[in-house]
Design a protein around this motif. Sequence first.
Motif, PDB file in Angstrom:
ATOM      1  N   ALA A   5       0.825  -1.206   0.000  1.00  0.00           N
ATOM      2  CA  ALA A   5       0.000   0.000   0.000  1.00  0.00           C
ATOM      3  C   ALA A   5       0.856   1.251   0.000  1.00  0.00           C
ATOM      4  O   ALA A   5       0.531   2.242  -0.693  1.00  0.00           O
ATOM      5  N   ARG A   6       1.945   1.225   0.727  1.00  0.00           N
ATOM      6  CA  ARG A   6       2.847   2.383   0.759  1.00  0.00           C
ATOM      7  C   ARG A   6       3.431   2.642  -0.629  1.00  0.00           C
ATOM      8  O   ARG A   6       3.512   3.784  -1.073  1.00  0.00           O
ATOM      9  N   ARG A   7       3.834   1.575  -1.322  1.00  0.00           N
ATOM     10  CA  ARG A   7       4.370   1.743  -2.682  1.00  0.00           C
ATOM     11  C   ARG A   7       3.310   2.295  -3.628  1.00  0.00           C
ATOM     12  O   ARG A   7       3.625   3.063  -4.544  1.00  0.00           O
ATOM     13  N   ALA A   8       2.060   1.908  -3.408  1.00  0.00           N
ATOM     14  CA  ALA A   8       0.982   2.371  -4.285  1.00  0.00           C
ATOM     15  C   ALA A   8       0.435   3.740  -3.874  1.00  0.00           C
ATOM     16  O   ALA A   8      -0.349   4.344  -4.617  1.00  0.00           O
ATOM     17  N   GLY A   9       0.843   4.221  -2.698  1.00  0.00           N
ATOM     18  CA  GLY A   9       0.298   5.482  -2.207  1.00  0.00           C
ATOM     19  C   GLY A   9      -1.138   5.362  -1.732  1.00  0.00           C
ATOM     20  O   GLY A   9      -1.931   6.304  -1.852  1.00  0.00           O
ATOM     21  N   VAL A  10      -1.485   4.189  -1.178  1.00  0.00           N
ATOM     22  CA  VAL A  10      -2.854   3.910  -0.743  1.00  0.00           C
ATOM     23  C   VAL A  10      -2.910   3.873   0.781  1.00  0.00           C
ATOM     24  O   VAL A  10      -2.064   3.259   1.428  1.00  0.00           O
ATOM     25  N   GLU A  67     -11.114   3.394  -9.172  1.00  0.00           N
ATOM     26  CA  GLU A  67     -11.599   4.739  -9.479  1.00  0.00           C
ATOM     27  C   GLU A  67     -11.195   5.729  -8.391  1.00  0.00           C
ATOM     28  O   GLU A  67     -10.870   6.886  -8.667  1.00  0.00           O
ATOM     29  N   ARG A  68     -11.188   5.235  -7.149  1.00  0.00           N
ATOM     30  CA  ARG A  68     -10.794   6.094  -6.028  1.00  0.00           C
ATOM     31  C   ARG A  68      -9.329   6.501  -6.142  1.00  0.00           C
ATOM     32  O   ARG A  68      -8.949   7.605  -5.759  1.00  0.00           O
ATOM     33  N   TYR A  69      -8.492   5.600  -6.680  1.00  0.00           N
ATOM     34  CA  TYR A  69      -7.059   5.877  -6.851  1.00  0.00           C
ATOM     35  C   TYR A  69      -6.702   5.838  -8.342  1.00  0.00           C
ATOM     36  O   TYR A  69      -5.894   5.036  -8.783  1.00  0.00           O
ATOM     37  N   THR A  70      -7.342   6.702  -9.101  1.00  0.00           N
ATOM     38  CA  THR A  70      -7.120   6.761 -10.543  1.00  0.00           C
ATOM     39  C   THR A  70      -5.641   6.997 -10.852  1.00  0.00           C
ATOM     40  O   THR A  70      -4.990   7.854 -10.251  1.00  0.00           O
ATOM     41  N   GLY A  71      -5.132   6.215 -11.792  1.00  0.00           N
ATOM     42  CA  GLY A  71      -3.751   6.380 -12.218  1.00  0.00           C
ATOM     43  C   GLY A  71      -2.743   5.551 -11.459  1.00  0.00           C
ATOM     44  O   GLY A  71      -1.567   5.497 -11.836  1.00  0.00           O
ATOM     45  N   VAL A  72      -3.175   4.859 -10.389  1.00  0.00           N
ATOM     46  CA  VAL A  72      -2.256   4.020  -9.605  1.00  0.00           C
ATOM     47  C   VAL A  72      -2.098   2.663 -10.272  1.00  0.00           C
ATOM     48  O   VAL A  72      -3.093   1.983 -10.568  1.00  0.00           O
ATOM     49  N   ASP A  73      -0.852   2.252 -10.536  1.00  0.00           N
ATOM     50  CA  ASP A  73      -0.570   0.927 -11.084  1.00  0.00           C
ATOM     51  C   ASP A  73      -0.410  -0.028  -9.907  1.00  0.00           C
ATOM     52  O   ASP A  73       0.692  -0.288  -9.428  1.00  0.00           O
ATOM     53  N   ALA A 117       2.758  -2.535  -7.530  1.00  0.00           N
ATOM     54  CA  ALA A 117       3.027  -2.291  -6.107  1.00  0.00           C
ATOM     55  C   ALA A 117       2.981  -3.559  -5.263  1.00  0.00           C
ATOM     56  O   ALA A 117       3.538  -3.597  -4.165  1.00  0.00           O
ATOM     57  N   VAL A 118       2.303  -4.608  -5.760  1.00  0.00           N
ATOM     58  CA  VAL A 118       2.157  -5.840  -4.979  1.00  0.00           C
ATOM     59  C   VAL A 118       3.170  -6.871  -5.464  1.00  0.00           C
ATOM     60  O   VAL A 118       3.739  -6.744  -6.551  1.00  0.00           O
ATOM     61  N   PRO A 119       3.434  -7.917  -4.684  1.00  0.00           N
ATOM     62  CA  PRO A 119       4.374  -8.957  -5.109  1.00  0.00           C
ATOM     63  C   PRO A 119       3.926  -9.634  -6.400  1.00  0.00           C
ATOM     64  O   PRO A 119       2.723  -9.708  -6.698  1.00  0.00           O
ATOM     65  N   ASP A 120       4.877 -10.125  -7.166  1.00  0.00           N
ATOM     66  CA  ASP A 120       4.576 -10.813  -8.417  1.00  0.00           C
ATOM     67  C   ASP A 120       3.646 -12.002  -8.166  1.00  0.00           C
ATOM     68  O   ASP A 120       3.800 -12.734  -7.185  1.00  0.00           O
ATOM     69  N   ARG A 144      -7.283  -7.259  -2.561  1.00  0.00           N
ATOM     70  CA  ARG A 144      -6.404  -7.544  -1.421  1.00  0.00           C
ATOM     71  C   ARG A 144      -6.215  -6.300  -0.551  1.00  0.00           C
ATOM     72  O   ARG A 144      -6.294  -6.369   0.676  1.00  0.00           O
ATOM     73  N   LEU A 145      -5.980  -5.173  -1.195  1.00  0.00           N
ATOM     74  CA  LEU A 145      -5.752  -3.947  -0.433  1.00  0.00           C
ATOM     75  C   LEU A 145      -7.046  -3.427   0.183  1.00  0.00           C
ATOM     76  O   LEU A 145      -7.071  -3.005   1.349  1.00  0.00           O
ATOM     77  N   ALA A 146      -8.134  -3.470  -0.582  1.00  0.00           N
ATOM     78  CA  ALA A 146      -9.396  -2.913  -0.095  1.00  0.00           C
ATOM     79  C   ALA A 146      -9.979  -3.707   1.068  1.00  0.00           C
ATOM     80  O   ALA A 146     -10.631  -3.149   1.959  1.00  0.00           O
TER      81      ALA A 146
END
Length: 373
Positions: free
Chosen positions: A107-112, A141-147, A151-154, A162-164
């Motif tokens: 989440a930190r890598r994704a900015g979430v 939609e809440r985090y538009t533009g986030v890949d 950010a998560v393990p392969d 998973r994050l939500a």
Amino acid sequence: MTTEVTLDELGRTTLARQLLLARADGVVAEVVGAVGGLQAQHPDMPATALWARRTGRTSDLRDALADREVVRATVMRSTLHVVPAARWADLDAVSAAERLATWRASARRAGVDLVELNAEVRELCRATARTVDQIEAFAAERYTGVDVTAAVPDGVSRPWWRLASAGGGLVRVPPSSTGEADVPASYVDGATWCEVTERPDVDAARVRAVVGYLRAFGPATRADVGHGLGIRRATPLKAALTEIGVRVLGGPGGAELLDLPDGEVVPADVPVPVRFLPRWEHLLVALKDRRRFLDDAGASAVYRRNGDILPTFWADGRVAGTWSVVRSDEGAEIRLTAIGPAAAEHREAIEAEAASLATHLGTGTAGTSVRWS
């Protein structure tokens, strides 16, 4: 002086607590709570696990889910279980604390903000059940533009889900929770569904969860407790055990076993009936050390390399073999594969219980055969 417990005493004690020495006649929620929940990755699994432990109709579990007496939710070990609605909030809080720790770096890598996103998802699901696709679309939609994939393990599937859902708070609802219809999994806010007015303090919830675990699976090692409840961090587990004031017993091979102060040990000579248990039976998942039920050779026949855990039948308190059902136009065949000599010694009782299993599964006795392989 420390009380010593033999392997047979340990096995029978756990089977007694799991209601496998004699079927109970209590209501579904009471039985499910007594045995620490039922593994429920597939809706057929908890029904068979309950049938092995309780008298009554096969449909009782479906009714209990519909009546919100029990719920199907992601709790222990971040896995779907059926648990009493009255205990869901505690188990959810313990599981959420572990999942938040697991997904915090991603989440930190994704900015979430995991807590904020989870609160928004629970609000989204407060009045209307939502599918995983709908929840993922909301988060994206809440985090538009986030890949989020980056950010998560392969290899992680459903990353937004998973994050939500890391913060917990969701329960799966009928008909997707009961197996009555082939519909996508749908989730609602668990506090609303279970009428929980306030989320519990996680430390207090962890103490109650550990008590419930030991009542269902004890005596158990510290590693068993952490594994069974999915508590990976040593400090909070130690704090919960200290709060309880557990009783320490000596186990096979010098193992240190923990139990509740009022926990009783069942004698090794208590008779044990034949039982059939489903794929991914909770009893074979919730203990890290399973030697009380099967040896290494038996484990290799039950625990598959792909992670699957096969359906099993039990005799004299231990796993005696695996089973499967093959259906055809002519009827159904229950196929039995023996593990060790107990299967031959208890063959007649095993075949009789297999006939009861056929009735439970809806194949009936007419047209149903048993075949050994």
